[in-house]
Write a protein that holds these residues in place. Structure first.
Motif, PDB file in Angstrom:
ATOM      1  N   TYR A 285       0.929  -1.135  -0.124  1.00  0.00           N
ATOM      2  CA  TYR A 285      -0.157  -0.007   0.054  1.00  0.00           C
ATOM      3  C   TYR A 285       1.020   1.181  -0.105  1.00  0.00           C
ATOM      4  N   ARG A 286       1.928   1.283   0.648  1.00  0.00           N
ATOM      5  CA  ARG A 286       2.879   2.368   0.846  1.00  0.00           C
ATOM      6  C   ARG A 286       3.627   2.573  -0.620  1.00  0.00           C
ATOM      7  N   ASP A 287       3.940   1.514  -1.298  1.00  0.00           N
ATOM      8  CA  ASP A 287       4.474   1.780  -2.555  1.00  0.00           C
ATOM      9  C   ASP A 287       3.169   2.182  -3.459  1.00  0.00           C
ATOM     10  N   ALA A 288       2.150   2.078  -3.236  1.00  0.00           N
ATOM     11  CA  ALA A 288       0.818   2.608  -4.348  1.00  0.00           C
ATOM     12  C   ALA A 288       0.656   4.147  -3.778  1.00  0.00           C
ATOM     13  N   GLY A 289       1.383   4.579  -2.741  1.00  0.00           N
ATOM     14  CA  GLY A 289       0.966   5.903  -2.447  1.00  0.00           C
ATOM     15  C   GLY A 289      -0.167   5.785  -1.425  1.00  0.00           C
ATOM     16  N   VAL A 290      -0.747   5.200  -0.715  1.00  0.00           N
ATOM     17  CA  VAL A 290      -1.711   4.980   0.120  1.00  0.00           C
ATOM     18  C   VAL A 290      -1.140   4.436   1.615  1.00  0.00           C
ATOM     19  N   GLN A 291      -1.551   5.419   2.631  1.00  0.00           N
ATOM     20  CA  GLN A 291      -1.022   5.151   3.817  1.00  0.00           C
ATOM     21  C   GLN A 291      -2.024   4.434   4.702  1.00  0.00           C
ATOM     22  N   LEU A 292      -2.033   3.346   5.255  1.00  0.00           N
ATOM     23  CA  LEU A 292      -3.240   2.783   5.728  1.00  0.00           C
ATOM     24  C   LEU A 292      -3.367   3.118   7.243  1.00  0.00           C
ATOM     25  N   PHE A 293      -2.115   3.689   7.993  1.00  0.00           N
ATOM     26  CA  PHE A 293      -2.268   4.093   9.284  1.00  0.00           C
ATOM     27  C   PHE A 293      -1.884   5.514   9.291  1.00  0.00           C
ATOM     28  N   SER A 294      -2.702   6.402  10.166  1.00  0.00           N
ATOM     29  CA  SER A 294      -2.427   7.819  10.406  1.00  0.00           C
ATOM     30  C   SER A 294      -2.039   7.979  11.560  1.00  0.00           C
ATOM     31  N   ASP A 295      -1.032   7.035  12.294  1.00  0.00           N
ATOM     32  CA  ASP A 295      -0.584   7.140  13.540  1.00  0.00           C
ATOM     33  C   ASP A 295       1.029   7.705  13.479  1.00  0.00           C
ATOM     34  N   HIS A 296       1.228   7.822  12.358  1.00  0.00           N
ATOM     35  CA  HIS A 296       2.751   8.083  12.120  1.00  0.00           C
ATOM     36  C   HIS A 296       3.950   7.151  12.671  1.00  0.00           C
ATOM     37  N   ARG A 297       3.482   5.886  12.336  1.00  0.00           N
ATOM     38  CA  ARG A 297       4.018   4.876  12.668  1.00  0.00           C
ATOM     39  C   ARG A 297       5.427   4.636  11.862  1.00  0.00           C
ATOM     40  N   TRP A 298       6.394   3.939  12.431  1.00  0.00           N
ATOM     41  CA  TRP A 298       7.675   3.870  11.643  1.00  0.00           C
ATOM     42  C   TRP A 298       7.259   2.807  10.472  1.00  0.00           C
ATOM     43  N   PRO A 299       7.804   3.109   9.166  1.00  0.00           N
ATOM     44  CA  PRO A 299       7.540   1.998   7.990  1.00  0.00           C
ATOM     45  C   PRO A 299       7.940   0.545   8.544  1.00  0.00           C
ATOM     46  N   GLY A 300       7.021  -0.234   8.379  1.00  0.00           N
ATOM     47  CA  GLY A 300       7.305  -1.718   8.590  1.00  0.00           C
ATOM     48  C   GLY A 300       6.666  -2.006  10.305  1.00  0.00           C
ATOM     49  N   TYR A 301       6.240  -1.173  10.881  1.00  0.00           N
ATOM     50  CA  TYR A 301       5.750  -1.499  12.306  1.00  0.00           C
ATOM     51  C   TYR A 301       4.349  -1.742  12.341  1.00  0.00           C
ATOM     52  N   VAL A 302       4.190  -2.964  11.503  1.00  0.00           N
ATOM     53  CA  VAL A 302       2.738  -3.411  11.690  1.00  0.00           C
ATOM     54  C   VAL A 302       2.738  -4.915  11.650  1.00  0.00           C
ATOM     55  N   THR A 303       1.676  -5.300  12.500  1.00  0.00           N
ATOM     56  CA  THR A 303       1.242  -6.832  12.681  1.00  0.00           C
ATOM     57  C   THR A 303       0.061  -7.063  12.239  1.00  0.00           C
ATOM     58  N   PRO A 304      -0.152  -8.303  11.969  1.00  0.00           N
ATOM     59  CA  PRO A 304      -1.533  -8.708  11.559  1.00  0.00           C
ATOM     60  C   PRO A 304      -2.692  -8.318  12.567  1.00  0.00           C
ATOM     61  N   GLY A 305      -2.257  -8.135  14.022  1.00  0.00           N
ATOM     62  CA  GLY A 305      -3.239  -7.453  14.842  1.00  0.00           C
ATOM     63  C   GLY A 305      -3.744  -6.151  14.580  1.00  0.00           C
ATOM     64  N   ASP A 306      -2.608  -5.260  14.178  1.00  0.00           N
ATOM     65  CA  ASP A 306      -2.670  -3.876  13.627  1.00  0.00           C
ATOM     66  C   ASP A 306      -3.611  -3.821  12.476  1.00  0.00           C
ATOM     67  N   LEU A 307      -3.722  -4.700  11.596  1.00  0.00           N
ATOM     68  CA  LEU A 307      -4.619  -4.510  10.378  1.00  0.00           C
ATOM     69  C   LEU A 307      -5.912  -5.127  10.893  1.00  0.00           C
ATOM     70  N   THR A 308      -5.981  -5.736  11.686  1.00  0.00           N
ATOM     71  CA  THR A 308      -7.227  -6.280  12.305  1.00  0.00           C
ATOM     72  C   THR A 308      -7.990  -5.318  12.818  1.00  0.00           C
ATOM     73  N   ARG A 309      -7.108  -4.387  13.767  1.00  0.00           N
ATOM     74  CA  ARG A 309      -7.941  -3.209  14.393  1.00  0.00           C
ATOM     75  C   ARG A 309      -8.113  -2.266  13.399  1.00  0.00           C
ATOM     76  N   LEU A 310      -7.400  -2.110  12.470  1.00  0.00           N
ATOM     77  CA  LEU A 310      -7.770  -1.120  11.227  1.00  0.00           C
ATOM     78  C   LEU A 310      -9.191  -1.511  10.587  1.00  0.00           C
ATOM     79  N   LEU A 311      -9.473  -2.696  10.473  1.00  0.00           N
ATOM     80  CA  LEU A 311     -10.443  -3.433   9.633  1.00  0.00           C
ATOM     81  C   LEU A 311     -11.717  -3.297  10.632  1.00  0.00           C
ATOM     82  N   THR A 312     -11.528  -3.426  11.850  1.00  0.00           N
ATOM     83  CA  THR A 312     -12.627  -3.516  12.737  1.00  0.00           C
ATOM     84  C   THR A 312     -13.115  -2.149  13.423  1.00  0.00           C
TER      85      THR A 312
END
Length: 191
Positions: free
Chosen positions: A162-189
């Motif tokens: 998503y970053r490569d496509a110019g889309v930021q999934l997270f707006s919390d200013h996290r470092w690139p790569g600092y994402v777990t499946p749990g983070d994606l789950t919270r994003l979706l729920t």
């Protein structure tokens, strides 16, 4: 019209509300999903997520749908092209209908995902993520290690595509790569 040259890409993904009671729309190329894993691998990933503060999350794996029933997923043998049907019957959450993406963005996500085929998986990323979560002192090398796209766990692969496509999934200013499946789950729920 989305996807036309006149339409600038949206820099941040916009979450759209989707009731859990609504049927999930058909996935489109460029969508991602989180899925529940079983067996030893699922238990190990669940433990890694627990180390990262995700608790024992319900979803331990993530992948990008690239169309025609195929997915790209980060696995211990490296990022690979797989068959979506391999996850039939497993609980999963899709990004479909939850983010507004242009056709150009979808195509860029798919291109990025295919470009990462063969990228090694690194369990060390879980430990690096855990040290960050636990606020342990880490060297800049550790931060750089996680931020590198030369090795990725499944959720990092999704986020990086998503970053490569110019889309930021997270707006919390996290470092690139600092994402777990749990983070994606919270994003979706999230509401």
């Amino acid at each position: 019209m989305p996807g036309t040259p006149e339409t600038p890409p949206v820099p941040n993904a916009t979450a759209l509300p989707l009731s859990p009671l609504q049927p999930q729309p058909q996935p489109q190329p460029g969508d991602f999903a989180v899925v529940r894993m079983g067996g030893t691998a699922g238990r190990l990933i669940r433990f890694g997520q627990w180390l990262n503060g995700d608790g024992f999350a319900d979803f331990e794996h993530a992948f990008v749908y690239v169309g025609d029933g195929e997915i790209v997923e980060g696995e211990p043998g490296g990022a690979s092209l797989g068959d979506l049907a391999g996850y039939d019957g497993r609980p999963m959450l899709w990004s479909t209908g939850r983010f507004e993406l242009t056709e150009d963005q979808r195509e860029a996500v798919v291109t990025a995902a295919r470009g990462y085929l063969g990228t090694p998986y690194s369990v060390m990323d879980y430990f690096a993520l855990a040290t960050h979560h636990l606020h342990l002192p880490v060297s800049p090398l550790f931060k750089g290690y996680v931020m590198s796209s030369k090795h990725m766990i499944c959720s990092q692969l999704v986020d990086q595509c998503y970053r490569d496509a110019g889309v930021q999934l997270f707006s919390d200013h996290r470092w690139p790569g600092y994402v777990t499946p749990g983070d994606l789950t919270r994003l979706l729920t999230k509401g």
